[in-house]
Design a protein around this motif. Structure first.
Motif, short mmCIF file in Angstrom:
data_model
loop_
_atom_site.label_atom_id
_atom_site.label_comp_id
_atom_site.label_asym_id
_atom_site.label_seq_id
_atom_site.Cartn_x
_atom_site.Cartn_y
_atom_site.Cartn_z
N GLY A 22 0.83 -1.21 0.00
CA GLY A 22 0.00 0.00 0.00
C GLY A 22 0.85 1.24 0.00
O GLY A 22 1.59 1.50 -0.93
N GLY A 23 0.78 2.02 1.07
CA GLY A 23 1.54 3.26 1.16
C GLY A 23 0.65 4.46 0.97
O GLY A 23 -0.58 4.36 0.90
N GLU A 24 1.28 5.63 0.89
CA GLU A 24 0.54 6.87 0.68
C GLU A 24 1.44 7.87 -0.01
O GLU A 24 2.67 7.71 -0.09
CB GLU A 24 0.02 7.42 2.00
N LEU A 25 0.83 8.90 -0.55
CA LEU A 25 1.59 10.00 -1.14
C LEU A 25 0.83 11.29 -0.93
O LEU A 25 -0.38 11.29 -0.69
CB LEU A 25 1.88 9.75 -2.62
N TYR A 26 1.56 12.39 -1.02
CA TYR A 26 1.00 13.72 -0.80
C TYR A 26 1.09 14.53 -2.09
O TYR A 26 2.19 14.81 -2.59
CB TYR A 26 1.73 14.41 0.35
N LEU A 27 -0.08 14.86 -2.64
CA LEU A 27 -0.19 15.58 -3.90
C LEU A 27 -0.60 17.02 -3.64
O LEU A 27 -1.60 17.28 -2.98
CB LEU A 27 -1.23 14.88 -4.79
N TYR A 28 0.16 17.96 -4.18
CA TYR A 28 -0.13 19.39 -4.08
C TYR A 28 -0.47 19.86 -5.49
O TYR A 28 0.39 19.89 -6.38
CB TYR A 28 1.11 20.11 -3.54
N ILE A 29 -1.74 20.21 -5.71
CA ILE A 29 -2.25 20.41 -7.07
C ILE A 29 -3.21 21.60 -7.11
O ILE A 29 -3.78 22.00 -6.09
CB ILE A 29 -2.94 19.11 -7.55
N TRP A 30 -3.40 22.15 -8.30
CA TRP A 30 -4.37 23.22 -8.50
C TRP A 30 -5.76 22.78 -8.04
O TRP A 30 -6.09 21.61 -8.10
CB TRP A 30 -4.44 23.59 -9.99
N ASP A 89 17.30 23.96 -8.42
CA ASP A 89 17.57 22.67 -7.80
C ASP A 89 16.51 22.30 -6.76
O ASP A 89 16.82 21.80 -5.68
CB ASP A 89 18.97 22.68 -7.14
N MET A 90 15.25 22.52 -7.11
CA MET A 90 14.15 22.23 -6.20
C MET A 90 13.41 20.94 -6.56
O MET A 90 12.45 20.56 -5.88
CB MET A 90 13.15 23.39 -6.20
N LEU A 91 13.85 20.25 -7.63
CA LEU A 91 13.14 19.07 -8.10
C LEU A 91 14.05 17.85 -8.13
O LEU A 91 15.27 17.98 -8.30
CB LEU A 91 12.59 19.31 -9.52
N LEU A 92 13.45 16.68 -7.98
CA LEU A 92 14.19 15.43 -8.08
C LEU A 92 14.05 14.86 -9.49
O LEU A 92 12.97 14.94 -10.09
CB LEU A 92 13.66 14.40 -7.08
N PRO A 93 15.11 14.27 -10.04
CA PRO A 93 14.99 13.64 -11.36
C PRO A 93 14.06 12.43 -11.30
O PRO A 93 13.98 11.73 -10.28
CB PRO A 93 16.43 13.23 -11.69
N ALA A 260 10.55 15.26 -1.27
CA ALA A 260 9.59 14.15 -1.30
C ALA A 260 10.13 12.92 -0.56
O ALA A 260 11.32 12.61 -0.61
CB ALA A 260 9.27 13.78 -2.74
N LYS A 261 9.23 12.21 0.12
CA LYS A 261 9.60 11.02 0.88
C LYS A 261 9.10 9.72 0.23
O LYS A 261 9.75 8.68 0.33
CB LYS A 261 9.02 11.10 2.30
N ASN A 262 7.94 9.79 -0.43
CA ASN A 262 7.30 8.59 -0.96
C ASN A 262 7.53 8.47 -2.47
O ASN A 262 6.61 8.66 -3.27
CB ASN A 262 5.81 8.62 -0.63
#
Length: 343
Positions: A22-30, A89-93, A260-262
């Motif tokens: 399972g797991g979870e994620l955090y989405l920040y969206i319009w 440099d605020m994003l992960l590849p 990001a962690k997940n």
């Protein structure tokens, strides 16, 4: 119609293996930018819980990510902010090996200058910002271009987006300039022109501007095409006008912020959104255009042929994509603060 079509599409979604653990994620969206059913179906298929937070402007999203540094696994910046956040440099590849559906995207939306080879971004939706008018009102009938927004009859009847780039586009286009202009003299001219438009503005709203049009609070609004599409479905007298002077086109993409962690869950969600059936369900419900080339067979004809959602080549040719303007953004923001202070 939309709910029925969406339900049909979702029943056709092919099953995928459950995500281990399972797991979870955090989405920040319009705001109002992804159907609840799409998210719920992802959770049913994978066991991954999606926690959603909303913002109403790129500036708000950027400021929060810059300040917090962590707390979100996926964000949805527009192309100019993808470029800005990549440079800072605020994003992960991305791990492309986990994005097996990436090839479904149309090539014209990939490998763009703001993110070469899509190292950090996955195109989500694209669209336009133009003019929605209530043709049942005298004020609405009189508007056919951006220049018409300065008609004194519109005083107190106009809605503008709470977005500095989109608002400056109105003035820059009426002055004959690019919406990506960085010339200080041109930006000052645009600011002066916009100051004279403030008396017409009843509200700045990027959360759900269609509501002010549907309620009759305003007669005219500069809005995103998805908002105009939904408003037109509820009230056919609300029309969407592509100004003769030109207008903005934009591409929003999904990115993983550096804090990001997940990561596995984020990639699973990205790959899910890249499925043609899922992309079609999103476009059909939201009224925005999908960059997914294989999604068209799942999109109802009345949506696929609707110029609000999918403008013709002739209409699209008048549009101009928003791009990263570098340090000039500071000038835009300084003028924006002064402009909003004049409300």
């Amino acid at each position: 119609m939309k709910k029925t079509v969406l339900a049909i599409i979702l029943t056709l979604l092919c099953s995928v293996p459950a995500f281990a653990g399972g797991g979870e994620l955090y989405l920040y969206i319009w705001s109002e930018y992804i159907p609840d059913e799409v998210v719920e179906n992802f959770t049913k298929e994978t066991g991954i819980k999606v926690n959603i937070s909303n913002y109403d402007s790129n500036e708000a999203m950027y400021a929060k990510i810059k300040l917090a540094g962590e707390g979100y696994d996926l964000i949805v910046p527009s192309s100019d902010y993808v470029g800005l956040m990549r440079r800072q440099d605020m994003l992960l590849p991305l791990d492309k090996s986990k994005l097996t559906n990436f090839a479904n995207l149309a090539k014209k939306f990939t490998d763009q200058p703001f993110d070469p080879d899509n190292t950090f971004s996955v195109p989500y939706m694209w669209g336009s910002t133009a003019i929605a008018v209530n043709t049942a009102t005298e004020e609405g009938k009189a508007v056919t271009s951006f220049e018409d927004l300065w008609n004194p009859a519109l005083k107190g009847h106009l809605l503008l987006p709470n977005d500095v780039r989109e608002v400056f586009t109105i003035a820059l286009k009426t002055l004959g300039y690019s919406l990506n202009d960085t010339d200080p003299a041109h930006l000052e001219q645009a600011f002066e022109k916009l100051k004279s438009l403030i008396p017409a503005v009843r509200v700045f709203d990027s959360d759900s501007p269609k509501q002010a049009l549907l309620s009759g609070e305003v007669s005219v609004g500069v809005v995103w095409n998805g908002e105009a599409f939904v408003a037109n479905q509820e009230n056919p007298e609300i029309k969407y006008i592509y100004p003769a002077e030109g207008y903005s086109l934009w591409l929003d993409s999904l990115c993983i912020p550096k804090g990001a962690k997940n990561l596995d869950e984020a990639h699973a969600f990205l790959n899910y959104l890249l499925r043609p059936d899922v992309a079609a369900a999103i476009s059909t419900e939201m009224g925005y255009s999908t960059p997914n080339a294989k999604a068209s067979e799942f999109i109802p004809e009345d949506v696929r042929t609707n110029d609000i959602v999918y403008p013709s080549e002739a209409i699209a040719a008048r549009g101009e994509f928003l791009d990263d303007i570098g340090e000039a953004m500071n000038t835009y923001e300084e003028y924006w603060v002064r402009l909003k202070g004049a409300e």
